[in-house]
Write a protein that holds these residues in place. Structure first.
Motif, PDB file in Angstrom:
ATOM      1  N   GLN A   1       0.851  -1.202   0.000  1.00 24.05           N
ATOM      2  CA  GLN A   1       0.000   0.000   0.000  1.00 24.05           C
ATOM      3  C   GLN A   1       0.883   1.246   0.000  1.00 24.05           C
ATOM      4  O   GLN A   1       1.942   1.276   0.627  1.00 24.05           O
ATOM      5  N   ILE A   2       0.457   2.294  -0.712  1.00 30.28           N
ATOM      6  CA  ILE A   2       1.169   3.572  -0.687  1.00 30.28           C
ATOM      7  C   ILE A   2       0.188   4.694  -0.362  1.00 30.28           C
ATOM      8  O   ILE A   2      -1.029   4.512  -0.437  1.00 30.28           O
ATOM      9  N   ASN A   3       0.716   5.853  -0.005  1.00 30.32           N
ATOM     10  CA  ASN A   3      -0.101   7.030   0.267  1.00 30.32           C
ATOM     11  C   ASN A   3      -0.352   7.810  -1.018  1.00 30.32           C
ATOM     12  O   ASN A   3       0.367   7.650  -2.010  1.00 30.32           O
ATOM     13  N   CYS A   4      -1.325   8.707  -0.964  1.00 30.19           N
ATOM     14  CA  CYS A   4      -1.688   9.497  -2.138  1.00 30.19           C
ATOM     15  C   CYS A   4      -0.546  10.398  -2.622  1.00 30.19           C
ATOM     16  O   CYS A   4      -0.466  10.741  -3.798  1.00 30.19           O
ATOM     17  N   ASP A   5       0.331  10.809  -1.686  1.00 30.64           N
ATOM     18  CA  ASP A   5       1.354  11.792  -2.052  1.00 30.64           C
ATOM     19  C   ASP A   5       2.631  11.167  -2.603  1.00 30.64           C
ATOM     20  O   ASP A   5       3.576  11.877  -2.944  1.00 30.64           O
ATOM     21  N   VAL A   6       2.706   9.841  -2.715  1.00 19.14           N
ATOM     22  CA  VAL A   6       3.925   9.192  -3.215  1.00 19.14           C
ATOM     23  C   VAL A   6       4.034   9.407  -4.728  1.00 19.14           C
ATOM     24  O   VAL A   6       3.118   9.103  -5.491  1.00 19.14           O
ATOM     25  N   LYS A   7       5.190   9.921  -5.151  1.00 24.03           N
ATOM     26  CA  LYS A   7       5.438  10.176  -6.565  1.00 24.03           C
ATOM     27  C   LYS A   7       6.141   8.982  -7.189  1.00 24.03           C
ATOM     28  O   LYS A   7       6.961   8.326  -6.544  1.00 24.03           O
ATOM     29  N   ALA A   8       5.856   8.725  -8.444  1.00 19.32           N
ATOM     30  CA  ALA A   8       6.422   7.557  -9.120  1.00 19.32           C
ATOM     31  C   ALA A   8       7.943   7.604  -9.143  1.00 19.32           C
ATOM     32  O   ALA A   8       8.612   6.576  -9.069  1.00 19.32           O
ATOM     33  N   GLY A   9       8.516   8.799  -9.241  1.00 18.96           N
ATOM     34  CA  GLY A   9       9.964   8.944  -9.298  1.00 18.96           C
ATOM     35  C   GLY A   9      10.666   8.499  -8.037  1.00 18.96           C
ATOM     36  O   GLY A   9      11.869   8.224  -8.050  1.00 18.96           O
ATOM     37  N   LYS A  10       9.937   8.434  -6.924  1.00 19.44           N
ATOM     38  CA  LYS A  10      10.529   7.994  -5.658  1.00 19.44           C
ATOM     39  C   LYS A  10      10.650   6.478  -5.585  1.00 19.44           C
ATOM     40  O   LYS A  10      11.362   5.938  -4.750  1.00 19.44           O
ATOM     41  N   ILE A  11       9.917   5.780  -6.459  1.00  9.34           N
ATOM     42  CA  ILE A  11       9.930   4.307  -6.457  1.00  9.34           C
ATOM     43  C   ILE A  11      10.873   3.842  -7.563  1.00  9.34           C
ATOM     44  O   ILE A  11      10.701   4.198  -8.730  1.00  9.34           O
ATOM     45  N   ILE A  12      11.881   3.072  -7.193  1.00 13.13           N
ATOM     46  CA  ILE A  12      12.909   2.670  -8.153  1.00 13.13           C
ATOM     47  C   ILE A  12      12.439   1.531  -9.055  1.00 13.13           C
ATOM     48  O   ILE A  12      12.833   1.437 -10.213  1.00 13.13           O
ATOM     49  N   ASN A  13      11.574   0.648  -8.561  1.00 15.82           N
ATOM     50  CA  ASN A  13      11.139  -0.517  -9.332  1.00 15.82           C
ATOM     51  C   ASN A  13      10.587  -0.112 -10.704  1.00 15.82           C
ATOM     52  O   ASN A  13       9.768   0.797 -10.799  1.00 15.82           O
ATOM     53  N   PRO A  14      10.996  -0.804 -11.777  1.00 13.63           N
ATOM     54  CA  PRO A  14      10.519  -0.430 -13.120  1.00 13.63           C
ATOM     55  C   PRO A  14       9.068  -0.818 -13.384  1.00 13.63           C
ATOM     56  O   PRO A  14       8.405  -0.202 -14.203  1.00 13.63           O
ATOM     57  N   GLU A  15       8.579  -1.848 -12.687  1.00 13.18           N
ATOM     58  CA  GLU A  15       7.185  -2.273 -12.845  1.00 13.18           C
ATOM     59  C   GLU A  15       6.725  -2.835 -11.500  1.00 13.18           C
ATOM     60  O   GLU A  15       7.417  -3.638 -10.878  1.00 13.18           O
ATOM     61  N   PHE A  16       5.564  -2.396 -11.064  1.00 11.94           N
ATOM     62  CA  PHE A  16       5.117  -2.826  -9.737  1.00 11.94           C
ATOM     63  C   PHE A  16       3.608  -2.674  -9.612  1.00 11.94           C
ATOM     64  O   PHE A  16       2.977  -1.921 -10.359  1.00 11.94           O
ATOM     65  N   MET A  17       3.054  -3.418  -8.664  1.00  7.18           N
ATOM     66  CA  MET A  17       1.650  -3.254  -8.311  1.00  7.18           C
ATOM     67  C   MET A  17       1.577  -2.606  -6.937  1.00  7.18           C
ATOM     68  O   MET A  17       2.372  -2.915  -6.050  1.00  7.18           O
TER      69      MET A  17
ATOM     70  N   LYS B   1      -6.317  -1.360  -6.351  1.00  3.24           N
ATOM     71  CA  LYS B   1      -5.033  -1.848  -6.867  1.00  3.24           C
ATOM     72  C   LYS B   1      -4.791  -1.343  -8.286  1.00  3.24           C
ATOM     73  O   LYS B   1      -5.717  -1.241  -9.095  1.00  3.24           O
ATOM     74  N   ILE B   2      -3.514  -1.057  -8.578  1.00  3.27           N
ATOM     75  CA  ILE B   2      -3.129  -0.623  -9.922  1.00  3.27           C
ATOM     76  C   ILE B   2      -1.795  -1.253 -10.298  1.00  3.27           C
ATOM     77  O   ILE B   2      -1.016  -1.661  -9.435  1.00  3.27           O
ATOM     78  N   LEU B   3      -1.548  -1.328 -11.593  1.00  2.66           N
ATOM     79  CA  LEU B   3      -0.267  -1.792 -12.115  1.00  2.66           C
ATOM     80  C   LEU B   3       0.444  -0.590 -12.733  1.00  2.66           C
ATOM     81  O   LEU B   3      -0.138   0.134 -13.551  1.00  2.66           O
ATOM     82  N   VAL B   4       1.684  -0.358 -12.325  1.00  6.37           N
ATOM     83  CA  VAL B   4       2.448   0.795 -12.781  1.00  6.37           C
ATOM     84  C   VAL B   4       3.677   0.315 -13.543  1.00  6.37           C
ATOM     85  O   VAL B   4       4.410  -0.569 -13.071  1.00  6.37           O
ATOM     86  N   ARG B   5       3.905   0.913 -14.709  1.00  8.23           N
ATOM     87  CA  ARG B   5       5.090   0.548 -15.501  1.00  8.23           C
ATOM     88  C   ARG B   5       5.837   1.815 -15.889  1.00  8.23           C
ATOM     89  O   ARG B   5       5.240   2.757 -16.431  1.00  8.23           O
ATOM     90  N   LYS B   6       7.131   1.845 -15.601  1.00  8.73           N
ATOM     91  CA  LYS B   6       7.973   2.992 -15.962  1.00  8.73           C
ATOM     92  C   LYS B   6       8.288   2.947 -17.452  1.00  8.73           C
ATOM     93  O   LYS B   6       8.547   1.876 -18.024  1.00  8.73           O
ATOM     94  N   VAL B   7       8.283   4.102 -18.094  1.00  9.39           N
ATOM     95  CA  VAL B   7       8.658   4.220 -19.505  1.00  9.39           C
ATOM     96  C   VAL B   7       9.585   5.435 -19.655  1.00  9.39           C
ATOM     97  O   VAL B   7       9.854   6.153 -18.688  1.00  9.39           O
TER      98      VAL B   7
END
Length: 565
Positions: free
Chosen positions: A9-25, A67-73
């Motif tokens: 689980q993450i908070n609303c204020d977490v930015k994608a750039g702070k997460i290093i994983n290239p693909e995550f749920m 739940k969402i799936l996030v992929r870095k591009v």
């Protein structure tokens, strides 16, 4: 690694750039539709965006989370803002990394991390991706404050100032404790060897570490000594190393301490799109003055605040008793800053103590909530209340409406040069209760609100909006924000669409407050876009007090999110 069913689980204020994983749920909480969680782009989002805010904007989630799936591009050369699913995303010229959102369904045969890897917000190594740590919410916002705009006002010294260490004064200036300060001649004279910078204005912009890139410094003409001169602007440098080198190369220019002239110069020239101002970033001016200004600052500071600039004032070695007769504008710091509560002004006893102000100042400049509620936000507005006085309201409820008007009014600083209040009451007809120029103090306005008499009659809201535009807002000052706050308890007998459109086209920000039998579709037509931020409904008059804090917050947040040119 884990199967796709166990999701962090993450908070609303977490930015994608702070997460290093290239693909995550991940699992997002409810409430991420809020405007404070900024989103940049459409479909493809800059990694500086709130992950969950982008998910709501994209339509993958609603405001209840999930739940969402996030992929870095790859990073994009441009991101286009749009309004979608209750979220207003912003535009961005470029970013180093992007991401896309899809439904939180694991791909067959793919595993996703059970614990996300977050980049450090403090370690230099982490900035390059060499180190990672478990995510902790930082004590100050994730953006870093870099001095990216600097203007120097003439000083009467030949020494060089840096922002890293304090220069050593010459023996001439500090030989004994009884040495007099420079003699006032007009302002003060200068003697060789003295280190006494009079005014240095440092203007700060918010720059994320993700945005940093280098650019060469272009030579700048110093110009006439008593006029402000640009040292570098918001676009000149994009990393702290270059900024530091540029600051250390600045040399004093001589002349007077023209703080007012410098503030006017900044208001007109610096915080513009052409000079690098960015949508959504608060504008901050930090003024450092030794002694006192040689010109007046109040009017120039007011205009700067009305342009959306948050002013911090650092006064070093104020006038001693026998110098006070030369101070043109007593209490100049309080007249210049956002509020006289000590948050926006710092007094420093001597230049040797200046380094002690760095950390307190950085914390204040980075406190976006306090900036959002500065005088800049609450002031420089003409607010017109348009009050339904129809028969269905009734005498008792009408008094409750007037209390609501008073509750909102109390939050603003009232004067001819700050916020001004006007009011119209309407039924089938309209009546100007008082105009913007009639009362200049909070006590007078609150007394005038109490004296408004209940009229009783029909409900012609469209005609009332037109009347307010002609009788109130046509007399608004050009540099004032214009806000209309309309309160009604029923559906209008006439059309509201064309009058509402006229208000929006004239730049009047319209808030629609509905009670009891008010029609919500009509409120949304009257309200400025997005309607969710500008229309409010309560089921009974006794609940009118409830939306007051959010209305105030929205007025504030909206003002600080607008680009100032």
């Amino acid at each position: 690694m884990m199967d796709g069913h166990s999701v962090p689980q993450i908070n609303c204020d977490v930015k994608a750039g702070k997460i290093i994983n290239p693909e995550f749920m991940v699992k997002c909480p409810a409430g991420c539709q809020d405007t404070k969680y900024h989103v940049y782009g459409t479909d493809v989002y800059a990694s500086y965006s709130s992950v969950c805010g982008a998910a709501v904007h994209s339509g993958v989630l609603d405001n209840s989370g999930g739940k969402i799936l996030v992929r870095k591009v790859a990073g994009q050369s441009g991101y286009k803002g749009s309004y979608s699913n209750g979220v207003q995303s912003l535009s961005l010229p470029r970013w180093r990394e992007s991401f896309i959102i899809s439904e939180g369904k694991p791909k067959k045969g793919v595993t996703y991390p059970s614990a996300l890897t977050y980049s450090s917000s403090k370690s230099p190594a982490a900035e390059s991706g060499e180190t990672t740590k478990t995510y902790q919410k930082p004590s100050i916002p994730e953006t870093t404050t870099q001095p990216v705009i600097l203007t120097q006002v003439p000083t009467t010294t030949t020494a060089k100032a840096t922002h890293t260490t304090l220069p050593k004064p010459s023996p001439y200036a500090t030989s004994t404790t009884s040495s007099p300060r420079p003699r006032p001649v007009g302002h003060r004279s200068w003697e060789p060897g003295q280190w006494s910078p009079k005014v240095l204005l440092l203007f700060l912009g918010f720059v994320s570490k993700e945005e940093l890139s280098t650019q060469s410094l272009e030579p700048v003409s110093q110009g006439e000594p008593n006029s402000p001169a640009t040292q570098f602007n918001l676009k000149t440098h994009m990393n702290s190393r270059d900024v530091k080198a540029a600051i250390e190369s600045i040399t004093p220019r001589g002349g007077l301490s023209n703080v007012g002239r410098a503030l006017s110069f900044v208001t007109k020239n610096f915080f513009s799109k052409a000079n690098g101002n960015r949508h959504g970033a608060p504008n901050v001016a930090v003024v450092i003055v030794d002694g006192w200004p040689t010109d007046k600052v109040e009017e120039a500071a007011r205009l700067a605040r009305e342009s959306g600039i948050n002013i911090f004032f650092i006064t070093i070695e104020g006038a001693v008793e026998n110098e006070k007769q030369y101070v043109i504008e007593p209490n100049f710091a309080n007249k210049a800053v956002c509020r006289t509560n000590g948050f926006y002004s710092l007094k420093v006893q001597s230049w040797f103590s200046l380094h002690k102000t760095v950390q307190p100042l950085v914390k204040r400049v980075c406190d976006s909530d306090r900036l959002a509620c500065s005088k800049t936000c609450f002031n420089s507005a003409d607010i017109g209340f348009v009050i339904d006085g129809s028969s269905s309201v009734g005498t008792s409820n009408f008094r409750t409406v007037l209390q609501f008007v008073a509750n909102l009014t109390k939050e603003f600083e009232i004067s001819e040069t700050d916020t001004r209040i006007g009011a119209v009451q309407y039924t089938y007809e309209q009546r100007l209760e008082f105009g913007f120029d009639q009362y200049n103090s909070k006590s007078d306005i609150l007394n005038a609100i109490k004296r408004v008499g209940y009229w009783s009659g029909g409900t012609s809201t469209g005609a009332a909006i037109n009347y307010a535009l002609e009788q109130l807002f046509q007399k608004s000052k050009p540099n004032k924000r214009k806000l209309m706050i309309l309160i009604t308890d029923g559906r209008s007998y006439d059309d509201v669409r064309i009058p509402a459109m006229a208000a929006h086209q004239k730049g009047v920000i319209t808030y629609a407050i509905g009670v009891a039998w008010a029609a919500q579709d009509e409120l949304e037509v009257i309200a400025t876009h997005p309607a969710r931020d500008h229309s409010f409904f309560v089921d009974e008059f006794d609940n009118l007090y409830k939306p007051v804090p959010r209305i105030i917050q929205n007025i504030c947040t909206e003002f600080n999110s607008q680009p100032r040119n």
